[in-house]
Design a protein around this motif. Structure first.
Motif, short mmCIF file in Angstrom:
data_model
loop_
_atom_site.label_atom_id
_atom_site.label_comp_id
_atom_site.label_asym_id
_atom_site.label_seq_id
_atom_site.Cartn_x
_atom_site.Cartn_y
_atom_site.Cartn_z
N ARG A 73 29.97 0.95 15.96
CA ARG A 73 29.12 1.33 15.65
C ARG A 73 28.59 1.14 13.89
O ARG A 73 29.65 2.15 12.85
CB ARG A 73 28.78 2.74 15.56
N LEU A 74 27.53 0.26 13.77
CA LEU A 74 27.36 -0.10 12.50
C LEU A 74 26.58 0.98 11.31
O LEU A 74 24.71 0.61 12.15
CB LEU A 74 27.32 -0.69 11.81
N ALA A 75 26.07 1.28 10.28
CA ALA A 75 25.73 2.31 9.22
C ALA A 75 24.65 1.33 9.05
O ALA A 75 24.85 0.15 8.75
CB ALA A 75 26.38 4.04 8.96
N PRO A 76 23.41 1.56 8.28
CA PRO A 76 22.82 0.99 7.59
C PRO A 76 23.28 -0.80 6.43
O PRO A 76 23.37 -1.52 7.16
CB PRO A 76 21.81 1.23 7.00
N GLY A 77 24.58 0.36 6.01
CA GLY A 77 24.78 -0.02 5.19
C GLY A 77 26.35 -1.47 5.25
O GLY A 77 26.76 -1.76 4.85
N ALA A 78 26.30 -1.20 6.66
CA ALA A 78 27.22 -2.17 7.41
C ALA A 78 26.90 -3.45 8.39
O ALA A 78 27.04 -3.93 9.43
CB ALA A 78 28.72 -1.61 7.67
N HIS A 79 25.55 -3.15 8.43
CA HIS A 79 24.60 -3.62 9.20
C HIS A 79 25.32 -5.76 8.96
O HIS A 79 24.89 -6.15 9.97
CB HIS A 79 23.22 -3.85 9.03
N TRP A 80 25.51 -6.08 7.86
CA TRP A 80 25.85 -7.29 6.97
C TRP A 80 26.70 -8.12 8.57
O TRP A 80 27.15 -9.12 8.37
CB TRP A 80 25.68 -7.29 5.81
N VAL A 81 27.50 -6.59 8.78
CA VAL A 81 29.04 -7.38 9.46
C VAL A 81 28.38 -8.09 10.84
O VAL A 81 28.63 -8.93 11.29
CB VAL A 81 30.02 -5.96 9.97
N ALA A 82 27.08 -7.74 11.06
CA ALA A 82 26.67 -8.48 12.65
C ALA A 82 25.88 -9.82 12.13
O ALA A 82 26.18 -10.47 12.75
CB ALA A 82 25.97 -8.06 13.02
N GLU A 83 25.94 -9.51 11.06
CA GLU A 83 25.08 -11.46 10.12
C GLU A 83 27.02 -12.35 10.08
O GLU A 83 26.83 -13.74 10.40
CB GLU A 83 24.99 -11.52 9.56
N TYR A 84 27.69 -11.78 9.74
CA TYR A 84 29.24 -12.74 8.82
C TYR A 84 29.91 -12.83 9.77
O TYR A 84 30.52 -13.89 9.84
CB TYR A 84 29.29 -11.51 7.51
N TYR A 85 30.25 -11.87 11.17
CA TYR A 85 30.91 -11.65 11.84
C TYR A 85 30.56 -12.39 13.46
O TYR A 85 29.76 -12.04 13.65
CB TYR A 85 32.17 -11.08 11.82
N PRO A 86 31.22 -13.36 14.14
CA PRO A 86 30.93 -13.07 15.69
C PRO A 86 30.57 -12.67 16.23
O PRO A 86 32.17 -11.62 17.31
CB PRO A 86 31.91 -14.95 15.54
N VAL A 87 29.69 -11.80 16.69
CA VAL A 87 29.78 -10.32 17.27
C VAL A 87 29.35 -11.01 18.81
O VAL A 87 28.37 -12.41 18.40
CB VAL A 87 29.06 -8.87 16.84
N THR A 88 29.55 -10.79 20.37
CA THR A 88 28.36 -11.47 21.24
C THR A 88 27.65 -10.55 21.82
O THR A 88 26.40 -11.15 22.52
CB THR A 88 29.47 -11.07 21.96
N ASP A 89 27.42 -9.60 21.22
CA ASP A 89 25.67 -8.84 21.65
C ASP A 89 25.57 -7.90 20.45
O ASP A 89 26.23 -7.45 19.67
CB ASP A 89 25.71 -7.89 22.59
N ARG A 90 24.55 -7.37 20.30
CA ARG A 90 23.96 -5.98 19.06
C ARG A 90 23.03 -5.17 19.73
O ARG A 90 21.61 -5.51 20.35
CB ARG A 90 23.68 -6.72 17.82
N THR A 91 23.26 -3.69 19.50
CA THR A 91 21.94 -3.13 19.81
C THR A 91 21.07 -2.17 19.28
O THR A 91 22.51 -1.56 18.72
CB THR A 91 22.91 -2.46 21.45
N PRO A 92 20.29 -1.50 18.85
CA PRO A 92 20.40 -1.25 18.01
C PRO A 92 19.81 0.83 18.82
O PRO A 92 20.19 0.94 19.58
CB PRO A 92 18.20 -1.38 17.52
N ASP A 93 20.83 1.27 17.69
CA ASP A 93 20.76 2.45 18.53
C ASP A 93 20.54 3.72 16.87
O ASP A 93 20.85 4.18 15.93
CB ASP A 93 21.66 3.28 18.38
N GLY A 94 19.07 4.38 16.38
CA GLY A 94 18.46 4.84 15.35
C GLY A 94 18.71 3.61 14.84
O GLY A 94 17.79 2.56 14.27
N ALA A 95 19.24 4.34 13.41
CA ALA A 95 19.50 3.70 11.88
C ALA A 95 20.15 2.86 11.90
O ALA A 95 20.79 1.74 11.38
CB ALA A 95 19.18 4.33 10.99
N ASP A 96 21.43 2.74 13.09
CA ASP A 96 22.79 2.13 13.09
C ASP A 96 22.27 1.33 14.31
O ASP A 96 21.37 0.56 15.27
CB ASP A 96 23.60 3.14 14.17
N LEU A 97 23.34 0.26 14.22
CA LEU A 97 23.63 -0.96 15.41
C LEU A 97 24.68 -0.65 15.41
O LEU A 97 26.24 -0.50 15.16
CB LEU A 97 23.97 -1.98 14.11
N LEU A 98 24.46 -0.84 17.26
CA LEU A 98 26.67 -0.99 18.11
C LEU A 98 26.35 -2.76 18.32
O LEU A 98 25.63 -3.62 18.88
CB LEU A 98 25.34 -0.36 19.19
#
Length: 319
Positions: free
Chosen positions: A247-272
């Motif tokens: 679960r990524l807070a807004p300050g860590a959303h960059w993780v989803a761009e820099y590392y090879p994630v296989t899926d991403r789901t918005p959950d309010g301001a967070d990103l799963l």
């Protein structure tokens, strides 16, 4: 181990665009003759015809191409949109010119084919006001300079020495690579080449290249080595990878761009996101480094090990 050649998505699209009008003008042709005429196997022709069922000018059933090869004969109908000459609007023509000029400047496409298409399109659109003012601005970022050096190496057929950041181990590596191609996948540029350190074909993301030097040695990938099929994305999972849910807070959303994630789901301001990894230590370091901006959702064992490592770090500070 030698890889079997994999057809690129671009090559298949080109064949399908040629195939449709060719078959539409030869209704009822035997499948053996059709395959021979198109220069492919019967198995590939059947696969292409099955794919055509999902192609058309709209999503409705009556807007999709109908292809049949029952009884050993091929019939293609409802394909008039592809069979007749294409008519472009002004906006479409300008968009294509901009795209082709960008492709030519990037060096990603097959240069002669891009230049031929651009010449024809610019000749046909010469009377459109403003076309002559369309220019492609060179990328002056650090990644842009890296790409320019890599393109020079590809053009000259030279080996390169890379300083590369490996995100899965969070370490700097030095390696010699024989470039094979540059590819843009999911919004990022990659160099694909034979890595002498790994003794295998590897993908190197351009924005993770920390230094590049074009060497005097010629680039000579081993005979029979071919590129990967990147149509499903750049990430190539391993059998030892464990899917880690974060679960990524807004300050860590960059993780989803820099590392090879296989899926991403918005959950309010967070990103799963799901980040596959075979290195538990890497995930622990990443989570601890980001503090409260990231939490491990699963697996439970990793969440517990991260918590224990955090407690140990706090105890070290107290002592």
């Amino acid at each position: 181990m030698t890889r079997q050649p994999v057809e690129s998505a671009t090559s298949r699209v080109e064949r399908l665009l040629t195939m449709v009008p060719w078959l539409a003008s030869r209704q009822g042709i035997e499948i053996e003759r059709a395959a021979a005429g198109l220069g492919i196997t019967e198995k590939q022709l059947r696969a292409d015809l099955d794919l055509l069922f999902m192609c058309g000018y709209g999503p409705m059933p009556d807007e999709l191409i109908e292809a049949s090869y029952e009884g050993g004969r091929v019939f293609v109908t409802n394909a008039d949109a592809i069979s007749r000459p294409l008519r472009l609007t002004v906006d479409e023509a300008i968009s294509l010119i901009v795209g082709l000029r960008s492709l030519a400047a990037s060096g990603a496409g097959e240069s002669s084919a891009v230049e031929r298409a651009l010449t024809k399109l610019e000749g046909a659109a010469g009377a459109i006001p403003g076309v002559e003012r369309v220019v492609v601005v060179e990328d002056d970022t650090e990644t842009g300079h890296v790409l320019a050096d890599l393109r020079d190496a590809l053009t000259a057929g030279r080996r390169v020495h890379l300083g590369y950041h490996v995100p899965s181990r969070d370490e700097h590596t030095e390696r010699d690579v024989d470039p094979m191609r540059l590819a843009r996948v999911e919004g990022h540029w990659y160099l694909e080449g034979w890595c002498h350190r790994a003794q295998d074909v590897r993908l190197f993301r351009a924005d993770r290249v920390e230094a590049v030097r074009v060497l005097d040695e010629p680039a000579r990938p081993p005979e029979g080595v071919t590129g990967r099929d990147l149509s499903a994305g750049a990430y190539q999972g391993g059998a030892e990878d464990v899917p880690v849910r974060l679960r990524l807070a807004p300050g860590a959303h960059w993780v989803a761009e820099y590392y090879p994630v296989t899926d991403r789901t918005p959950d309010g301001a967070d990103l799963l996101v799901t980040l596959p990894s075979s290195d538990e230590g890497f995930i622990q370091r990443l989570v601890l480094r980001l503090g409260g901006d990231v939490r491990v959702v699963e697996p439970d064992s990793l969440r517990a090990s991260v918590a224990e490592r955090a407690r140990s770090a706090l105890e070290a500070y107290r002592s």
